[in-house]
Design an enzyme around this catalytic site. Structure first.
Site, PDB file in Angstrom:
ATOM      1  N   ARG A   1      22.744 -45.389  23.715  1.00  0.00           N
ATOM      2  CA  ARG A   1      21.660 -45.801  22.827  1.00  0.00           C
ATOM      3  C   ARG A   1      21.019 -47.131  23.234  1.00  0.00           C
ATOM      4  O   ARG A   1      19.802 -47.243  23.381  1.00  0.00           O
ATOM      5  CB  ARG A   1      22.159 -45.952  21.379  1.00  0.00           C
ATOM      6  CG  ARG A   1      22.254 -44.682  20.603  1.00  0.00           C
ATOM      7  CD  ARG A   1      23.420 -44.752  19.646  1.00  0.00           C
ATOM      8  NE  ARG A   1      24.636 -44.758  20.439  1.00  0.00           N
ATOM      9  CZ  ARG A   1      25.248 -43.629  20.819  1.00  0.00           C
ATOM     10  NH1 ARG A   1      24.820 -42.498  20.405  1.00  0.00           N
ATOM     11  NH2 ARG A   1      26.312 -43.671  21.614  1.00  0.00           N
ATOM     12  N   THR A   2      21.850 -48.160  23.405  1.00  0.00           N
ATOM     13  CA  THR A   2      21.318 -49.508  23.621  1.00  0.00           C
ATOM     14  C   THR A   2      20.516 -49.573  24.916  1.00  0.00           C
ATOM     15  O   THR A   2      19.429 -50.135  24.979  1.00  0.00           O
ATOM     16  CB  THR A   2      22.475 -50.520  23.644  1.00  0.00           C
ATOM     17  OG1 THR A   2      23.307 -50.280  22.517  1.00  0.00           O
ATOM     18  CG2 THR A   2      21.972 -51.947  23.612  1.00  0.00           C
TER      19      THR A   2
ATOM     20  N   LYS B   1      32.725 -55.025  44.784  1.00  0.00           N
ATOM     21  CA  LYS B   1      33.222 -55.669  46.018  1.00  0.00           C
ATOM     22  C   LYS B   1      33.682 -57.093  45.751  1.00  0.00           C
ATOM     23  O   LYS B   1      33.908 -57.870  46.669  1.00  0.00           O
ATOM     24  CB  LYS B   1      32.111 -55.672  47.079  1.00  0.00           C
ATOM     25  CG  LYS B   1      31.610 -54.297  47.454  1.00  0.00           C
ATOM     26  CD  LYS B   1      30.437 -54.414  48.428  1.00  0.00           C
ATOM     27  CE  LYS B   1      29.682 -53.114  48.541  1.00  0.00           C
ATOM     28  NZ  LYS B   1      28.351 -53.289  49.146  1.00  0.00           N
TER      29      LYS B   1
ATOM     30  N   ARG C   1      24.887 -56.210  28.842  1.00  0.00           N
ATOM     31  CA  ARG C   1      26.106 -55.814  28.117  1.00  0.00           C
ATOM     32  C   ARG C   1      27.272 -56.149  29.044  1.00  0.00           C
ATOM     33  O   ARG C   1      27.264 -55.794  30.222  1.00  0.00           O
ATOM     34  CB  ARG C   1      26.096 -54.327  27.790  1.00  0.00           C
ATOM     35  CG  ARG C   1      27.439 -53.858  27.236  1.00  0.00           C
ATOM     36  CD  ARG C   1      27.378 -52.477  26.650  1.00  0.00           C
ATOM     37  NE  ARG C   1      26.665 -52.477  25.383  1.00  0.00           N
ATOM     38  CZ  ARG C   1      26.611 -51.418  24.574  1.00  0.00           C
ATOM     39  NH1 ARG C   1      27.227 -50.303  24.900  1.00  0.00           N
ATOM     40  NH2 ARG C   1      25.942 -51.480  23.444  1.00  0.00           N
TER      41      ARG C   1
ATOM     42  N   HIS D   1      26.935 -57.932  18.823  1.00  0.00           N
ATOM     43  CA  HIS D   1      25.952 -56.937  19.291  1.00  0.00           C
ATOM     44  C   HIS D   1      24.711 -57.175  18.408  1.00  0.00           C
ATOM     45  O   HIS D   1      24.420 -56.404  17.490  1.00  0.00           O
ATOM     46  CB  HIS D   1      26.535 -55.540  19.112  1.00  0.00           C
ATOM     47  CG  HIS D   1      25.751 -54.434  19.765  1.00  0.00           C
ATOM     48  ND1 HIS D   1      24.503 -54.619  20.343  1.00  0.00           N
ATOM     49  CD2 HIS D   1      26.045 -53.114  19.929  1.00  0.00           C
ATOM     50  CE1 HIS D   1      24.082 -53.473  20.826  1.00  0.00           C
ATOM     51  NE2 HIS D   1      24.993 -52.555  20.591  1.00  0.00           N
TER      52      HIS D   1
HETATM   53  N1   CP Z   1      25.475 -48.435  19.212  1.00  0.00           N
HETATM   54  C1   CP Z   1      25.661 -48.635  20.525  1.00  0.00           C
HETATM   55  O1   CP Z   1      25.780 -49.780  21.006  1.00  0.00           O
HETATM   56  O2   CP Z   1      25.703 -47.489  21.269  1.00  0.00           O
HETATM   57  P1   CP Z   1      25.865 -47.446  22.858  1.00  0.00           P
HETATM   58  O3   CP Z   1      27.240 -47.965  23.191  1.00  0.00           O
HETATM   59  O4   CP Z   1      25.667 -45.997  23.238  1.00  0.00           O
HETATM   60  O5   CP Z   1      24.803 -48.339  23.448  1.00  0.00           O
END
Ligand code: CP
Length: 310
Positions: free
Chosen positions: A62-63, A90, A112, A140
């Site tokens: 999603r993100t 590496k 991320r 998040h």
């Molecule tokens: N909600 C969320 O962060 O989903 P993903 O891990 O798929 O990005």
């Protein structure tokens, strides 16, 4: 959008660094972009000539897609990086990786990373705007923003509203960012889950704690249901997923015992039959897909407002 109101920060590292005014500005801007996204022509030239790198050192559906779509809808140039197919394998350090990417004239970094604080570290060493797309078990922020935006859309102003967060609070960056964001907006927050999955420091966050699912469902206006994060659990926190589902899963029988209608949310990915049954996830109570839809508009707003700080 001729004159751009400014955020108080040039990075979005976590909700704890945003003010209530920042959050309201993001929501107002997201509302405008949501209208744009419902037009036949969904693209605006706002970030033409801005280059954005999406650096994902952890899995995401999603993100990652949501940020990439948001960037493309704003006409930014986009580069995608996945740690699993990069020279990180590496032995290259995070700072070397990012500096190499930035030397190709990148303006903004969406990242991320499994290490809590990785974004904060980077923000002290590089000039680009940084957006935290999830740092380990820490924060998040854009998930919490899209969650709160979606709640507001469903039930109006969140001042005094009761939001319950169910599940694996201990390992959840979504829980922490939601707590900070909802408190900034004046909502009351309660967490509910097995004692082993509620962090010991929870009382310092000013939230209520309950171990009763039915009591908490009766209390809340919104139930935000989280997944058990087995990938972050080095020891066993619950006897089995079957037992978790029996005592802490949200199912239709529970919702049928309420004398009011509540809103059901989940940040995804869903483990159907564990923390939530399909007849709840797909019910009229659920706004799970509206959350995903709103994610694009909210992320467009964050990118647009951060670009204006450059
Ligand atoms: N909600 C969320 O962060 O989903 P993903 O891990 O798929 O990005």
């Amino acid at each position: 959008m001729a004159t751009v109101q400014q955020l108080s920060t040039k990075h979005v590292l976590g909700i704890k660094y945003l003010t209530a005014e920042d959050i309201h500005l993001i929501f107002d801007t997201a509302q405008t972009f949501k209208e744009v996204l419902n037009r036949p022509v969904k693209k605006v030239p706002s970030l033409r000539d801005v280059t954005i790198a999406n650096l994902f050192f952890e899995n995401s559906t999603r993100t990652r897609i949501s940020f990439e779509l948001a960037e493309k809808r704003l006409s930014a140039d986009v580069v995608n990086f996945s740690a699993s197919s990069s020279s990180v394998k590496k032995g290259e350090t995070l700072l070397d990786t990012v500096n190499n990417i930035l030397s190709m004239k990148v303006d903004m970094v969406v990242m991320r990373h499994p290490a809590p604080g990785a974004h904060h570290f980077l923000s002290q060493h590089i000039d680009a705007n940084i957006i935290n797309a999830g740092d380990g078990t820490h924060e998040h922020p854009t998930q919490a923003l899209l969650d709160a935006f979606s709640m507001q859309e469903a039930i109006g102003d969140l001042t005094g509203k009761k939001v319950a967060i169910f599940g694996d609070i201990l390992h959840s960056r979504v829980a922490l960012s939601n707590i900070f964001c909802l408190q900034r907006l004046g909502a009351k927050v309660r967490v509910c889950g097995p004692p082993t999955l509620i962090p010991k420091y929870i009382n310092q966050l000013g939230v209520e704690v309950s171990y009763s699912v039915l009591d908490t469902l009766r209390w809340c206006d919104v139930a935000n249901i989280l997944r058990i994060q087995l990938e972050r659990q080095d020891i066993k926190y619950i006897p089995s997923l079957r037992e978790y589902s029996k005592y802490f899963g949200i199912n239709k029988d529970l919702l049928d015992q309420l004398d009011k209608r509540i809103v059901v949310m989940h940040p995804g990915p869903i483990n159907r039959g564990v923390e939530i049954t399909s007849d709840v996830a797909d019910s009229e109570h659920s706004i799970i897909l509206q959350q995903v839809e709103n994610g694009v508009a909210v992320r467009m707003a964050v990118l647009y407002l951060l670009a204006a700080t450059r």
